[in-house]
Design a protein around this motif. Sequence first.
Motif, PDB file in Angstrom:
ATOM      1  N   PRO A 151       0.811  -1.224   0.000  1.00  0.00           N
ATOM      2  CA  PRO A 151       0.000   0.000   0.000  1.00  0.00           C
ATOM      3  C   PRO A 151       0.847   1.278   0.000  1.00  0.00           C
ATOM      4  N   ALA A 152       1.083   1.780  -1.195  1.00  0.00           N
ATOM      5  CA  ALA A 152       1.908   2.981  -1.353  1.00  0.00           C
ATOM      6  C   ALA A 152       1.304   4.189  -0.653  1.00  0.00           C
ATOM      7  N   GLU A 153       0.000   4.126  -0.388  1.00  0.00           N
ATOM      8  CA  GLU A 153      -0.681   5.243   0.281  1.00  0.00           C
ATOM      9  C   GLU A 153      -0.102   5.537   1.655  1.00  0.00           C
ATOM     10  N   LEU A 154       0.562   4.557   2.253  1.00  0.00           N
ATOM     11  CA  LEU A 154       1.143   4.749   3.587  1.00  0.00           C
ATOM     12  C   LEU A 154       2.505   5.428   3.539  1.00  0.00           C
ATOM     13  N   CYS A 155       3.123   5.435   2.376  1.00  0.00           N
ATOM     14  CA  CYS A 155       4.445   6.066   2.236  1.00  0.00           C
ATOM     15  C   CYS A 155       4.293   7.588   2.272  1.00  0.00           C
ATOM     16  N   GLY A 156       5.128   8.219   3.023  1.00  0.00           N
ATOM     17  CA  GLY A 156       5.075   9.677   3.127  1.00  0.00           C
ATOM     18  C   GLY A 156       4.397  10.176   4.393  1.00  0.00           C
ATOM     19  N   LEU A 157       3.722   9.289   5.122  1.00  0.00           N
ATOM     20  CA  LEU A 157       3.124   9.692   6.401  1.00  0.00           C
ATOM     21  C   LEU A 157       4.241   9.822   7.433  1.00  0.00           C
ATOM     22  N   LYS A 158       4.557  11.034   7.812  1.00  0.00           N
ATOM     23  CA  LYS A 158       5.794  11.328   8.541  1.00  0.00           C
ATOM     24  C   LYS A 158       5.831  10.853   9.987  1.00  0.00           C
ATOM     25  N   ASN A 159       4.675  10.599  10.588  1.00  0.00           N
ATOM     26  CA  ASN A 159       4.660  10.199  11.997  1.00  0.00           C
ATOM     27  C   ASN A 159       4.469   8.701  12.209  1.00  0.00           C
ATOM     28  N   LEU A 160       4.463   7.938  11.136  1.00  0.00           N
ATOM     29  CA  LEU A 160       4.257   6.493  11.269  1.00  0.00           C
ATOM     30  C   LEU A 160       5.384   5.833  12.049  1.00  0.00           C
ATOM     31  N   ASP A 161       5.018   5.010  13.010  1.00  0.00           N
ATOM     32  CA  ASP A 161       5.990   4.219  13.758  1.00  0.00           C
ATOM     33  C   ASP A 161       5.950   2.753  13.338  1.00  0.00           C
ATOM     34  N   SER A 162       4.755   2.207  13.201  1.00  0.00           N
ATOM     35  CA  SER A 162       4.621   0.766  12.976  1.00  0.00           C
ATOM     36  C   SER A 162       3.564   0.458  11.927  1.00  0.00           C
ATOM     37  N   ILE A 163       3.932  -0.428  10.981  1.00  0.00           N
ATOM     38  CA  ILE A 163       2.991  -0.923   9.972  1.00  0.00           C
ATOM     39  C   ILE A 163       3.015  -2.442  10.006  1.00  0.00           C
ATOM     40  N   ASP A 164       1.863  -3.050  10.192  1.00  0.00           N
ATOM     41  CA  ASP A 164       1.748  -4.505  10.180  1.00  0.00           C
ATOM     42  C   ASP A 164       0.959  -4.929   8.945  1.00  0.00           C
TER      43      ASP A 164
END
Length: 266
Positions: A151-164
Amino acid sequence: MKIFSFCCFFPRFLLHFLSCSSRKYIKAIMGNTIKPHIERAEKSGACQLCGMGITEFPMELKRLTKNLRTLDLSDNKLPLLPPDIGQFTMLKSLTLTSNRLTALPEDIGKLKKLETLLLATNRIPRLPATICNLSSLRTVNLSKNGIREFPAELCGLKNLDSIDLSHNNIVVIPDGVRGLQAVELNVNQNQINTISEAISECPRLKVLRLEENCVEIGAFTPKIMKQSTISLLAIEGNLFDTKAFHQLEGYDEYMERYTATKKKWG
């Protein structure tokens, strides 16, 4: 003939009437069950409606659009969210684990304060483009959704810590991953056979979980091993053994990062 037609029609009418009555009755019971939760949530800002057999988004929640901060609807039978979900402007945590969702509404991108989005064990194959507007998002769980493309939509979200993204059907970690700001990426138990070197450009990535995929040893190029910020690679259950991994060019540089991180966190 008319009597016969009426006799044939009447059972169908009766079944329809009873069905409608049953639905209304169940809805009334559900409304009474939910009511005390809504009343408490008006004061606390948190509403937990787990495992209640809910089949549609409770309209009673609309009373909380201005003060609801935490909403947990996990372990229900929800097929969709309302198209105006963005009205819950104060929402920080949204848990929808183990439902029957097949998509997310575009309006979800209006939840600008949302920090936690838990969607594991649904049927959501892709995300709406508006997800990229969730600038406060820190934690995302999309495990067990049948996702085929990263999911490229998650790239660029600057505050993301964890993606499962574990337990999906992802085959490729694409070039677009370079924009990923997450600290930890979990893609365990997918079908990954290709990892773009662009992953070495992710500025905050420390943990990459790749267990039980289809990765060959050549996927870990010198650029990934030497230049990335990754300090923990979980690689068990792929198409190579750990001895081959230890012999990779750049393995020493990776171990320096691993050791430094281990010392830092004790």
